[in-house]
Scaffold this motif. Structure first.
Motif, PDB file in Angstrom:
ATOM      1  N   GLN A   1    -119.968 -32.339  40.421  1.00 25.51           N
ATOM      2  CA  GLN A   1    -120.604 -32.913  39.068  1.00 25.51           C
ATOM      3  C   GLN A   1    -120.714 -34.553  39.179  1.00 25.51           C
ATOM      4  OE1 GLN A   1    -118.117 -31.655  35.910  1.00 25.51           O
ATOM      5  NE2 GLN A   1    -117.348 -29.730  36.922  1.00 25.51           N
ATOM      6  N   LEU A   2    -121.470 -35.319  38.667  1.00 30.08           N
ATOM      7  CA  LEU A   2    -121.500 -36.374  38.729  1.00 30.08           C
ATOM      8  C   LEU A   2    -120.359 -37.011  37.842  1.00 30.08           C
ATOM      9  CD1 LEU A   2    -122.964 -39.149  39.645  1.00 30.08           C
ATOM     10  CD2 LEU A   2    -124.366 -39.056  37.577  1.00 30.08           C
ATOM     11  N   LEU A   3    -119.705 -38.080  38.458  1.00 29.09           N
ATOM     12  CA  LEU A   3    -118.643 -38.640  37.636  1.00 29.09           C
ATOM     13  C   LEU A   3    -118.794 -40.027  37.199  1.00 29.09           C
ATOM     14  CD1 LEU A   3    -115.410 -38.492  36.847  1.00 29.09           C
ATOM     15  CD2 LEU A   3    -115.001 -39.622  39.009  1.00 29.09           C
ATOM     16  N   LEU A   4    -119.605 -40.957  37.918  1.00 30.21           N
ATOM     17  CA  LEU A   4    -120.047 -42.039  37.492  1.00 30.21           C
ATOM     18  C   LEU A   4    -120.796 -42.553  38.617  1.00 30.21           C
ATOM     19  CD1 LEU A   4    -118.343 -44.273  39.243  1.00 30.21           C
ATOM     20  CD2 LEU A   4    -116.461 -43.777  37.869  1.00 30.21           C
ATOM     21  N   LYS A   5    -121.796 -43.360  38.115  1.00 33.35           N
ATOM     22  CA  LYS A   5    -122.593 -44.201  39.113  1.00 33.35           C
ATOM     23  C   LYS A   5    -122.896 -45.737  38.733  1.00 33.35           C
ATOM     24  CE  LYS A   5    -126.786 -43.083  36.545  1.00 33.35           C
ATOM     25  NZ  LYS A   5    -128.148 -42.493  36.553  1.00 33.35           N
ATOM     26  N   ALA A   6    -123.384 -46.516  39.714  1.00 31.31           N
ATOM     27  CA  ALA A   6    -123.680 -47.777  39.536  1.00 31.31           C
ATOM     28  C   ALA A   6    -125.087 -48.119  40.367  1.00 31.31           C
ATOM     29  CB  ALA A   6    -122.498 -48.688  40.094  1.00 31.31           C
ATOM     30  N   THR A   7    -125.654 -48.876  39.886  1.00 31.64           N
ATOM     31  CA  THR A   7    -127.144 -48.970  40.429  1.00 31.64           C
ATOM     32  C   THR A   7    -127.685 -50.542  41.010  1.00 31.64           C
ATOM     33  OG1 THR A   7    -128.298 -49.421  38.160  1.00 31.64           O
ATOM     34  CG2 THR A   7    -128.304 -47.192  39.079  1.00 31.64           C
ATOM     35  N   LYS A   8    -126.719 -51.351  40.918  1.00 31.42           N
ATOM     36  CA  LYS A   8    -127.063 -52.530  41.320  1.00 31.42           C
ATOM     37  C   LYS A   8    -125.581 -53.362  41.574  1.00 31.42           C
ATOM     38  CE  LYS A   8    -128.371 -54.933  36.980  1.00 31.42           C
ATOM     39  NZ  LYS A   8    -128.046 -54.001  36.141  1.00 31.42           N
ATOM     40  N   ALA A   9    -125.568 -54.438  42.221  1.00 27.20           N
ATOM     41  CA  ALA A   9    -124.455 -55.153  42.404  1.00 27.20           C
ATOM     42  C   ALA A   9    -123.543 -55.735  41.146  1.00 27.20           C
ATOM     43  CB  ALA A   9    -124.790 -56.338  43.150  1.00 27.20           C
ATOM     44  N   ASP A  10    -122.267 -55.418  41.075  1.00 26.36           N
ATOM     45  CA  ASP A  10    -121.611 -56.015  40.283  1.00 26.36           C
ATOM     46  C   ASP A  10    -121.508 -55.018  38.953  1.00 26.36           C
ATOM     47  OD1 ASP A  10    -122.471 -59.359  40.807  1.00 26.36           O
ATOM     48  OD2 ASP A  10    -120.825 -58.206  41.775  1.00 26.36           O
ATOM     49  N   ASP A  11    -122.325 -54.117  39.081  1.00 27.62           N
ATOM     50  CA  ASP A  11    -122.304 -52.845  37.914  1.00 27.62           C
ATOM     51  C   ASP A  11    -120.990 -52.405  38.153  1.00 27.62           C
ATOM     52  OD1 ASP A  11    -125.718 -51.618  37.529  1.00 27.62           O
ATOM     53  OD2 ASP A  11    -124.566 -53.489  36.525  1.00 27.62           O
ATOM     54  N   LYS A  12    -120.523 -51.770  36.780  1.00 23.19           N
ATOM     55  CA  LYS A  12    -119.338 -50.993  36.824  1.00 23.19           C
ATOM     56  C   LYS A  12    -119.586 -49.774  36.244  1.00 23.19           C
ATOM     57  CE  LYS A  12    -115.113 -52.572  35.715  1.00 23.19           C
ATOM     58  NZ  LYS A  12    -113.915 -53.054  35.080  1.00 23.19           N
ATOM     59  N   GLY A  13    -119.365 -48.644  36.920  1.00 21.66           N
ATOM     60  CA  GLY A  13    -119.622 -47.210  36.428  1.00 21.66           C
ATOM     61  C   GLY A  13    -118.199 -46.881  35.870  1.00 21.66           C
ATOM     62  N   SER A  14    -118.160 -45.963  34.628  1.00 22.97           N
ATOM     63  CA  SER A  14    -117.179 -45.578  34.209  1.00 22.97           C
ATOM     64  C   SER A  14    -117.141 -44.180  33.468  1.00 22.97           C
ATOM     65  CB  SER A  14    -116.410 -46.613  33.327  1.00 22.97           C
ATOM     66  OG  SER A  14    -117.291 -46.819  32.141  1.00 22.97           O
ATOM     67  N   ASN A  15    -116.246 -43.420  33.522  1.00 24.12           N
ATOM     68  CA  ASN A  15    -116.469 -42.068  32.750  1.00 24.12           C
ATOM     69  C   ASN A  15    -114.804 -41.397  32.768  1.00 24.12           C
ATOM     70  OD1 ASN A  15    -117.499 -39.760  31.740  1.00 24.12           O
ATOM     71  ND2 ASN A  15    -117.931 -38.902  33.537  1.00 24.12           N
ATOM     72  N   LYS A  16    -114.544 -41.012  31.938  1.00 26.80           N
ATOM     73  CA  LYS A  16    -113.117 -40.075  31.786  1.00 26.80           C
ATOM     74  C   LYS A  16    -112.019 -40.775  32.301  1.00 26.80           C
ATOM     75  CE  LYS A  16    -115.478 -35.702  32.514  1.00 26.80           C
ATOM     76  NZ  LYS A  16    -115.598 -34.430  33.414  1.00 26.80           N
ATOM     77  N   GLY A  17    -111.813 -42.049  32.008  1.00 29.54           N
ATOM     78  CA  GLY A  17    -110.857 -43.000  32.475  1.00 29.54           C
ATOM     79  C   GLY A  17    -111.134 -43.464  33.952  1.00 29.54           C
ATOM     80  N   PHE A  18    -112.164 -42.972  34.813  1.00 29.30           N
ATOM     81  CA  PHE A  18    -112.373 -43.467  35.997  1.00 29.30           C
ATOM     82  C   PHE A  18    -113.150 -44.687  36.030  1.00 29.30           C
ATOM     83  CE2 PHE A  18    -110.291 -39.993  38.704  1.00 29.30           C
ATOM     84  CZ  PHE A  18    -110.263 -38.958  37.672  1.00 29.30           C
ATOM     85  N   GLU A  19    -113.018 -45.511  37.135  1.00 26.44           N
ATOM     86  CA  GLU A  19    -113.999 -46.699  37.049  1.00 26.44           C
ATOM     87  C   GLU A  19    -114.136 -46.909  38.410  1.00 26.44           C
ATOM     88  OE1 GLU A  19    -112.709 -49.617  34.201  1.00 26.44           O
ATOM     89  OE2 GLU A  19    -111.632 -50.775  35.873  1.00 26.44           O
TER      90      GLU A  19
END
Lengths: 115, 111
Positions: free
Chosen positions: B45-63
């Motif tokens: 399952q996808l948890l989180l993602k980031a598509t460019k530099a310095d982006d922060k992905g976050s989900n369910k307390g994860f980052e």
């Protein structure tokens, strides 16, 4: 949404026989489907990429005559392991994507054991 | 070619502990970066993602933050729960929508 199913979830077959695994996108049309193989405690290795209506593209080292992939419709792809041998025992996972630049949605996997 | 390296597990933590799973990558161009989670007996399952530099992905307390200068995308959570026990995969996507996965890290959280 974006549910992908696989059938069967597990299968045991005898050496020399063939096994077919189905991958279905249940609530979207999958332009592209991917087949992966996962060895115990290891990562996923991409086996092949298939686009609906065209021949699959296999990764280097994957025998296309042994692992037959058919993507006959926008919701179904099948992987047939032909003349299976014990070394083919593994966890096979498919994923489906609505488009070339879109998210991949993964199926739950099929565990194949060849005796 | 593209590659992803993540810390080997298993990682065993007590409930409410801080989690870090390291991930570094090698790729040409500007890949998108992902963390997937695989619970026992289930698919990824996808948890989180980031598509460019310095982006922060976050989900369910994860980052995780996309760090181009260190080619890293480390996964963090401030307080893990028993239900977070799973295998976590770092991955990158470059041209052609193909994913390249790291080796996976098994997390075990004890009550």
């Amino acid at each position: 949404g974006a549910v992908v199913s696989q059938h069967p979830s597990w299968v045991i077959c005898k050496s020399g026989t063939s096994v077919k695994i189905e991958c279905r996108s249940l609530d979207f049309q999958a332009t592209t489907m991917f087949w992966y193989r996962q060895f115990p405690k290891q990562s996923l290795m991409l086996m092949a990429t298939s686009n609906e209506g065209s021949k699959a593209t296999y990764e280097q080292g994957v025998e296309k005559d042994k692992f037959l992939i058919n993507h006959a419709s926008l919701t179904l792809s099948t992987l047939t392991v032909t003349s299976a041998h014990p070394e083919d025992s593994s966890f096979y996972i498919c994923s489906a994507s609505p488009g070339t630049a879109d998210e991949q949605y993964f199926g739950p996997g099929t565990r194949l054991t060849v005796t | 070619g593209d590659s992803v390296t993540q810390m080997e597990g298993p990682v065993t933590l007590s409930e409410e502990a801080f989690l870090t799973i390291n991930c570094t990558y090698t790729a040409t161009g500007y890949p998108s970066l992902f963390w997937y989670v695989q619970y026992p007996g289930e698919g990824l399952q996808l948890l989180l993602k980031a598509t460019k530099a310095d982006d922060k992905g976050s989900n369910k307390g994860f980052e995780a933050t996309y760090r181009k200068e260190t080619t890293s995308f480390h996964l963090e959570k401030g307080s893990v729960q028993v239900s977070d026990s799973a295998v976590y995969f770092c991955a990158l996507r470059n041209a052609g929508n193909m994913l390249t996965f790291g080796g996976g890290t098994r997390l075990m959280v004890k009550p």
